[in-house]
Design an enzyme around this catalytic site. Structure first.
Site, PDB file in Angstrom:
ATOM      1  N   LYS A   1       0.969  -1.053   0.188  1.00 51.58           N
ATOM      2  CA  LYS A   1      -0.073   0.209  -0.027  1.00 51.58           C
ATOM      3  C   LYS A   1       0.805   1.322   0.062  1.00 51.58           C
ATOM      4  O   LYS A   1       1.700   1.403   0.891  1.00 51.58           O
ATOM      5  CB  LYS A   1      -1.128   0.025   1.251  1.00 51.58           C
ATOM      6  CG  LYS A   1      -1.727   1.288   1.287  1.00 51.58           C
ATOM      7  CD  LYS A   1      -2.841   1.294   2.388  1.00 51.58           C
ATOM      8  CE  LYS A   1      -2.322   1.756   3.599  1.00 51.58           C
ATOM      9  NZ  LYS A   1      -3.159   2.143   4.588  1.00 51.58           N
TER      10      LYS A   1
ATOM     11  N   MET B   1      -5.935   2.878  18.464  1.00 47.86           N
ATOM     12  CA  MET B   1      -5.959   2.920  16.847  1.00 47.86           C
ATOM     13  C   MET B   1      -5.167   3.887  16.137  1.00 47.86           C
ATOM     14  O   MET B   1      -5.262   3.783  14.901  1.00 47.86           O
ATOM     15  CB  MET B   1      -7.357   2.497  16.364  1.00 47.86           C
ATOM     16  CG  MET B   1      -8.113   1.317  17.051  1.00 47.86           C
ATOM     17  SD  MET B   1      -7.126  -0.326  16.853  1.00 47.86           S
ATOM     18  CE  MET B   1      -7.110  -0.332  15.107  1.00 47.86           C
TER      19      MET B   1
END
Length: 321
Positions: A67, A219
């Site tokens: 990515k 996160m």
């Protein structure tokens, strides 16, 4: 070679499919069937952007690729999302480029799926209140994924800019849950599960605020220097992560390790719990923490799923390359 444009992702990928893909790849990582390559992440000195590459190989699923993307803080003023990314998939047998897949929505879905996987395997079964720290674009995806894992009865939220909490209130209402904007001590005292999804370089949640039995999914920390929770929390919690190498260098664990509070051997891969090689939560009073740093294999897993769906539905664009 196939192309799956960003505009087609929403009609192809579901949160449920993302969850299954992430749970599977975490398990593969723990069993050493899949591994990530070193991350490259740099401040490019232009437009305030952070840009980099995450890559890896899943021998079990044969997902190979990378990515490419990052964070452009001025994009919102241009009508674009600040996070921009594209996934490139390669044929594991030949090395040929197999596909180029839009990665923006997939990144949001895979990040939310990761915290949801941690809630499934680590949060108390009787968890009733979900707390969310941060109200950016990703926060809605986090809420939508989290509520599928426990019978939450209420959502509480905090954000540095309180007016942005309207995003969370709207999402909670759509999910049929009451929402309350609260201060941090109240959030920590009420929430059974806390998701932190803020771009911060200083601890927001303090050790003294966290009560026994809480599950915390961190996160937002994915870069050296970032921090969402006080390092002492990790010393008092059982710490799980997507990948130990990333957790210790760019995740929440970087600060606890630097302070000498924990070391790398104290961390547990979430995949070990999924594979039943680790018991996960051991008591109702245990504090569990998931350090979700975001690994390249997550991106490859969801991109592979969406590519297969696009090919099956005939929407993937095939080009000679």
């Amino acid at each position: 070679m196939f192309i799956v444009p960003e505009k087609d992702i929403a009609g192809l990928m579901t949160p449920e499919a993302a969850f299954a893909a992430i749970e599977s790849v975490f398990a593969a990582m723990a069993s050493k069937d899949a591994y990530n390559f070193p991350v490259i992440r740099e401040d490019i000195g232009h437009a305030g952007a952070l840009y980099g590459f995450k890559s890896g190989f899943d021998r079990k699923g044969l997902a190979l690729g990378l990515k490419s993307g990052g964070y452009w803080p001025g994009n919102a003023d241009k009508g674009l999302t600040n996070h921009q990314s594209t996934v490139f998939l390669f044929d594991a047998d030949t090395g040929q480029c197999r596909a180029v897949v839009g990665g923006n929505l997939l990144t949001a879905l895979r990040t939310a799926a990761a915290s949801a996987v941690s809630i499934k395997h680590l949060a108390r079964e009787d968890s009733k209140v979900l707390g969310i720290i941060g109200a950016g674009h990703q926060s809605v995806f986090q809420m939508q994924a989290a509520v599928k894992q426990r019978n939450f009865e209420k959502v509480v939220g905090w954000n540095r800019s309180p007016e942005k909490l309207a995003r969370l209130a709207t999402c909670a209402d759509a999910l049929g849950l009451p929402f309350e904007a609260v201060n941090l001590p109240t959030l920590a005292s009420e929430a059974d599960v806390i998701i932190t999804i803020a771009s911060s370089h200083a601890a927001i949640l303090s050790d003294a605020q966290v009560r026994p039995g809480t599950h915390i999914a961190c996160m937002g920390t994915d870069t050296k220097g970032k921090q969402e929770v006080e390092a002492a929390i990790l010393a008092h919690a059982t710490v799980f992560t997507d990948e130990i190498a990333q957790s210790t260098t760019i995740g929440e664990a970087q600060h606890a390790i630097a302070a000498g509070l924990i070391n790398a051997k104290d961390l547990v891969e979430i995949g070990a719990v999924i594979n039943a090689d680790h018991p996960g939560r051991s008591s109702a009073d245990e504090i569990t923490l998931f350090d979700g740093t975001g690994v390249g294999l997550q991106d490859l897993a969801v991109a592979s799923v969406v590519l297969d769906l696009a090919i099956a539905q005939g929407s993937a664009i095939e080009v000679a390359f």
